[in-house]
Design a protein around this motif. Sequence first.
Motif, PDB file in Angstrom:
ATOM      1  N   GLY A  11       0.810  -1.220   0.000  1.00 34.41           N
ATOM      2  CA  GLY A  11       0.000   0.000   0.000  1.00 34.41           C
ATOM      3  C   GLY A  11       0.844   1.270   0.000  1.00 34.41           C
ATOM      4  O   GLY A  11       0.328   2.390   0.018  1.00 34.41           O
ATOM      5  N   GLU A  12       2.176   1.082  -0.037  1.00 35.51           N
ATOM      6  CA  GLU A  12       3.087   2.228  -0.072  1.00 35.51           C
ATOM      7  C   GLU A  12       2.870   3.066  -1.337  1.00 35.51           C
ATOM      8  O   GLU A  12       3.080   4.277  -1.359  1.00 35.51           O
ATOM      9  N   LEU A  13       2.483   2.379  -2.379  1.00 31.12           N
ATOM     10  CA  LEU A  13       2.159   3.028  -3.656  1.00 31.12           C
ATOM     11  C   LEU A  13       0.962   2.262  -4.231  1.00 31.12           C
ATOM     12  O   LEU A  13       0.889   1.044  -4.092  1.00 31.12           O
ATOM     13  N   THR A  14       0.055   2.974  -4.897  1.00 35.49           N
ATOM     14  CA  THR A  14      -1.075   2.246  -5.494  1.00 35.49           C
ATOM     15  C   THR A  14      -0.922   2.262  -7.018  1.00 35.49           C
ATOM     16  O   THR A  14      -0.268   3.155  -7.577  1.00 35.49           O
ATOM     17  N   GLU A  49      -7.468   2.104 -11.030  1.00 33.87           N
ATOM     18  CA  GLU A  49      -8.262   2.223  -9.802  1.00 33.87           C
ATOM     19  C   GLU A  49      -8.814   0.855  -9.398  1.00 33.87           C
ATOM     20  O   GLU A  49      -8.833   0.489  -8.222  1.00 33.87           O
ATOM     21  N   LEU A  50      -9.246   0.112 -10.411  1.00 36.65           N
ATOM     22  CA  LEU A  50      -9.781  -1.230 -10.182  1.00 36.65           C
ATOM     23  C   LEU A  50      -8.751  -2.125  -9.500  1.00 36.65           C
ATOM     24  O   LEU A  50      -9.037  -2.813  -8.523  1.00 36.65           O
ATOM     25  N   TRP A  51      -7.510  -2.071 -10.033  1.00 34.06           N
ATOM     26  CA  TRP A  51      -6.436  -2.869  -9.428  1.00 34.06           C
ATOM     27  C   TRP A  51      -6.105  -2.352  -8.028  1.00 34.06           C
ATOM     28  O   TRP A  51      -5.806  -3.131  -7.127  1.00 34.06           O
ATOM     29  N   LYS A 109      -6.150  -3.520  -2.244  1.00 33.39           N
ATOM     30  CA  LYS A 109      -6.620  -3.155  -0.887  1.00 33.39           C
ATOM     31  C   LYS A 109      -7.388  -4.298  -0.245  1.00 33.39           C
ATOM     32  O   LYS A 109      -7.320  -4.503   0.961  1.00 33.39           O
ATOM     33  N   SER A 110      -8.116  -5.047  -1.087  1.00 38.45           N
ATOM     34  CA  SER A 110      -8.946  -6.132  -0.530  1.00 38.45           C
ATOM     35  C   SER A 110      -8.096  -7.315  -0.060  1.00 38.45           C
ATOM     36  O   SER A 110      -8.593  -8.208   0.612  1.00 38.45           O
ATOM     37  N   GLY A 111      -6.827  -7.328  -0.447  1.00 42.46           N
ATOM     38  CA  GLY A 111      -5.907  -8.377   0.011  1.00 42.46           C
ATOM     39  C   GLY A 111      -6.029  -9.688  -0.732  1.00 42.46           C
ATOM     40  O   GLY A 111      -5.435 -10.691  -0.360  1.00 42.46           O
ATOM     41  N   GLU A 112      -6.831  -9.695  -1.807  1.00 37.55           N
ATOM     42  CA  GLU A 112      -6.988 -10.956  -2.549  1.00 37.55           C
ATOM     43  C   GLU A 112      -5.727 -11.303  -3.349  1.00 37.55           C
ATOM     44  O   GLU A 112      -4.884 -10.434  -3.602  1.00 37.55           O
ATOM     45  N   GLU A 113      -5.627 -12.575  -3.702  1.00 35.83           N
ATOM     46  CA  GLU A 113      -4.488 -13.065  -4.492  1.00 35.83           C
ATOM     47  C   GLU A 113      -4.600 -12.475  -5.913  1.00 35.83           C
ATOM     48  O   GLU A 113      -5.639 -12.625  -6.559  1.00 35.83           O
ATOM     49  N   LEU A 114      -3.569 -11.822  -6.380  1.00 34.35           N
ATOM     50  CA  LEU A 114      -3.669 -11.155  -7.681  1.00 34.35           C
ATOM     51  C   LEU A 114      -2.649 -11.718  -8.671  1.00 34.35           C
ATOM     52  O   LEU A 114      -1.592 -12.223  -8.267  1.00 34.35           O
ATOM     53  N   PRO A 115      -2.959 -11.612  -9.956  1.00 42.12           N
ATOM     54  CA  PRO A 115      -2.007 -12.123 -10.952  1.00 42.12           C
ATOM     55  C   PRO A 115      -0.691 -11.335 -10.929  1.00 42.12           C
ATOM     56  O   PRO A 115      -0.648 -10.217 -10.398  1.00 42.12           O
TER      57      PRO A 115
END
Lengths: 470, 96
Positions: A13-16, A52-54, A59-65
Amino acid sequence: MTIKELRKRFISGELTPLEYMEELLETIRQKERKINAFTHLEKTDTLLKEAELWTEKYKSGEELPPLAGIPVAIKDNIAVKDMPLTCASKILQEFTSPYDATAVRKLKEAGAIIIGKTNLDEFAMGSTTEFSIFGPTHNPVDLERVPGGSSGGSAASVAAGMVPVALGSDTGGSVRQPASFTDTVGIKPSYGMVSRYGLVAFASSLDQIGVLAKNVEDASLIIRVIAGKDKYDATSRELSVKNIFDAFETIDGVKIGVWKELDNHPAEDGVMKVWDDAIMKASKEFQMIPVSLPDIASGIASYYLIAPAEASANLARYDGVRYAWRVLDASTYKEMVKRTRTIGFGKEVKRRIMIGTFALSAGYQDAFYKKAVAMRYRIMQNFEEAFKQVDVILVPTSPKLPWKIGQKMSPSEVYKADLYTIPVNLAGLPAVSIPAGYVDNLPVGIQVIGKYGEDEKVWAVADKLMGLWR
Amino acid sequence: MDIKVDKELVRKIADMAMLEFSEEEIEEFVSYFEEMFDVFDMLGDISPDYEIPPLPATLHEDEPERRVDYHDLWMRFSLMKNGYLLVPPLRGGDEE
């Protein structure tokens, strides 16, 4: 900041992704007018929305590609669905791709954001990115100079910090030479490692999608994402690559070959100075062995017969019927086709179609085309012999420093500047151009060339050498 | 190369390639062809019937499921061996 570091910062979350996209768009706003790296930029709203979507997903903490929220630019001869696919040519200027290239599909599935399409020499035929209907791309290192080509837009976009990585294509050096000219890294994978589906065909037995980035880690990471056999490209192969975020393999005991005949075909003095320094530094860490590649200078002749021959066949499809633009006031079919092609293709493309048509025409095949093919095999054998002694081979990427935009050179003078990159394509080998130093404030690149399918080893050695030379 | 390049040859090739050129452009092409023939001289005396050797570059030879036969890969381009084109080029064509 590498892609790995970016991802780490996105996760913490240091950078979005949104903040990062805003940063890049600001850089593009400041620099693009002077550099002209892009032929098409996706709408700002669309890009911000996607970022924004990513951001929300992180933020939701889900596993992302693996590439979630990472912006990538694509050379404008690679298909991206619903984006223009112009090849920087008038003949395709109104064409929008209805599908994604396999490499682009894989990037999207890995979460990448396609930021836009980058400039090139028309149909990837050139080494300066000057032969484009969108005008020349300027080298971010020195705006009065060419960025190399044909993937000059991709190289310039990376060098200027507009994107972290970009796809290019390499038929005779079109990823590696612009990398050398812009102080970036350019990877050309083994032939067949990356699917050519969706890459507009220039010379099918030589074309290969490659990557430009600021470091070997990012460029190789992207290749790992897009590599693999594809049912839409019969020449694609399942060649061995590591998992996306794995470290490079260990390279203890690697033997490096140094091209012995370089003295007979030397580069400009400035390039040779950087080369000599680089070899001296490398010899402190690696065992360096001179290797003979006696025929590779003949690669120019072989390439400039084979590539135009294939191009003349591949570009026959642009007849004004099947794709985009055509003349409207012709009275016969033949007149329509001829005038569409004559007006639609630029000067350099027409040169190559002409020489290719000649090379394949009855009566001249033995004297030209078949000899060129024979030479191609001899060059492959040269490499085979050399690789019995060493694991990788070093050769300068370009015999020239980036020259001034608009500099007058004859076609054959420009073609001869491809001397060091062409043999790699003829033999289908993997290679990386890495920055090796500067002379007169201009960058010089050196290629690391490997055995077929040993791309991972080439990247590992290149990464180590780049560390030594920086 | 002992081949005479003249405007007639260039016109013939242009017709085969479905392109049109002005007289001035045809003259430029004569020079371009001559320039390229000098480049092609670098091929030397290699025979067009040069026997393609059985290339030893077979990758992962001891692992059948990962085996990559280099030679097979290249032969997919019959273009390279037989002068046969995967995509037929335009060749003059009929008027209508």
